[in-house]
Design a protein around this motif. Structure first.
Motif, mmCIF file in Angstrom:
data_model
loop_
_atom_site.group_PDB
_atom_site.id
_atom_site.type_symbol
_atom_site.label_atom_id
_atom_site.label_comp_id
_atom_site.label_asym_id
_atom_site.label_seq_id
_atom_site.Cartn_x
_atom_site.Cartn_y
_atom_site.Cartn_z
ATOM 1 N N LEU A 114 0.805 -1.279 -0.034
ATOM 2 C CA LEU A 114 -0.027 0.074 0.164
ATOM 3 C C LEU A 114 0.912 1.353 0.072
ATOM 4 N N LEU A 115 0.763 2.168 -1.144
ATOM 5 C CA LEU A 115 1.589 3.310 -1.147
ATOM 6 C C LEU A 115 0.908 4.493 -0.374
ATOM 7 N N PRO A 116 1.723 5.517 -0.195
ATOM 8 C CA PRO A 116 1.291 6.727 0.907
ATOM 9 C C PRO A 116 0.003 7.284 0.115
ATOM 10 N N ASN A 117 -0.150 7.359 -1.129
ATOM 11 C CA ASN A 117 -1.385 7.749 -1.867
ATOM 12 C C ASN A 117 -2.643 6.843 -1.837
ATOM 13 N N ARG B 237 11.425 7.727 1.266
ATOM 14 C CA ARG B 237 12.453 8.820 1.234
ATOM 15 C C ARG B 237 12.493 9.291 -0.377
ATOM 16 N N THR B 238 12.898 8.485 -1.193
ATOM 17 C CA THR B 238 13.089 8.543 -2.492
ATOM 18 C C THR B 238 11.896 8.313 -3.540
ATOM 19 N N SER B 239 10.789 7.831 -2.753
ATOM 20 C CA SER B 239 9.404 7.333 -3.520
ATOM 21 C C SER B 239 9.598 6.640 -4.881
ATOM 22 N N GLU B 240 10.480 5.871 -4.435
ATOM 23 C CA GLU B 240 11.030 4.650 -5.517
ATOM 24 C C GLU B 240 10.314 3.257 -5.015
ATOM 25 N N LEU B 241 10.008 2.628 -6.047
ATOM 26 C CA LEU B 241 9.401 1.227 -5.814
ATOM 27 C C LEU B 241 10.262 0.093 -6.108
ATOM 28 N N TYR B 242 10.775 -0.793 -5.116
ATOM 29 C CA TYR B 242 11.597 -1.688 -5.657
ATOM 30 C C TYR B 242 10.862 -3.005 -5.691
ATOM 31 N N VAL B 243 11.473 -3.799 -6.597
ATOM 32 C CA VAL B 243 10.618 -5.074 -7.144
ATOM 33 C C VAL B 243 11.836 -6.170 -7.251
ATOM 34 N N THR B 244 11.520 -7.310 -6.292
ATOM 35 C CA THR B 244 12.655 -8.277 -6.505
ATOM 36 C C THR B 244 12.211 -9.509 -7.209
ATOM 37 N N PHE B 245 12.895 -10.085 -8.005
ATOM 38 C CA PHE B 245 12.593 -11.254 -8.811
ATOM 39 C C PHE B 245 13.619 -12.579 -8.343
ATOM 40 N N ILE C 244 14.210 -1.275 -10.006
ATOM 41 C CA ILE C 244 13.895 -0.057 -9.322
ATOM 42 C C ILE C 244 12.600 0.638 -10.131
ATOM 43 N N TYR C 245 11.600 0.921 -9.909
ATOM 44 C CA TYR C 245 10.544 1.699 -10.453
ATOM 45 C C TYR C 245 10.726 3.051 -9.827
ATOM 46 N N PRO C 246 10.877 4.121 -11.090
ATOM 47 C CA PRO C 246 11.247 5.580 -10.431
ATOM 48 C C PRO C 246 9.855 6.053 -10.091
ATOM 49 N N SER C 247 10.037 7.001 -9.276
ATOM 50 C CA SER C 247 8.771 7.901 -8.658
ATOM 51 C C SER C 247 8.010 8.697 -9.894
ATOM 52 N N ASN C 248 8.462 8.900 -10.836
ATOM 53 C CA ASN C 248 7.610 9.312 -12.085
ATOM 54 C C ASN C 248 6.935 8.415 -12.732
#
Length: 86
Positions: free
Chosen positions: A23-26, A66-74, A82-86
């Motif tokens: 769940l993201l902050p938004n 802190r960076t608003s990046e989403l990390y996805v592991t495989f 790393i899924y960028p914040s934009n």
């Protein structure tokens, strides 16, 4: 999100073996699905939007506030996306 019948679909309405949920902050829920897709579900919406498709299933999800990046592991491919914040 999705349905409880265990079926998969191509339009994001049914999940097939979701591997992790975040769940993201938004208030957006991100789901890693066994079919290799990363879905985003907005609050109250049962249809997800595909964020990305991969050749492997997303095993674990982590959001860095802190960076608003989403990390996805495989796990089976031994890498982190790393899924960028934009």
């Amino acid at each position: 999100a999705g349905a409880c019948n265990g079926s998969a679909s191509t339009n994001g309405t049914l999940l097939n073996a979701p591997s992790d949920v975040l769940l993201l902050p938004n208030q957006t829920m991100v789901v890693g699905n066994y079919d290799g897709r990363l879905f985003a579900f907005s609050l109250g919406n049962r249809t997800g939007q595909t964020l990305a498709s991969f050749s492997s299933w997303p095993s674990f999800l982590y959001f860095d506030n802190r960076t608003s990046e989403l990390y996805v592991t495989f796990m089976d491919m031994h890498y982190v996306y790393i899924y960028p914040s934009n």
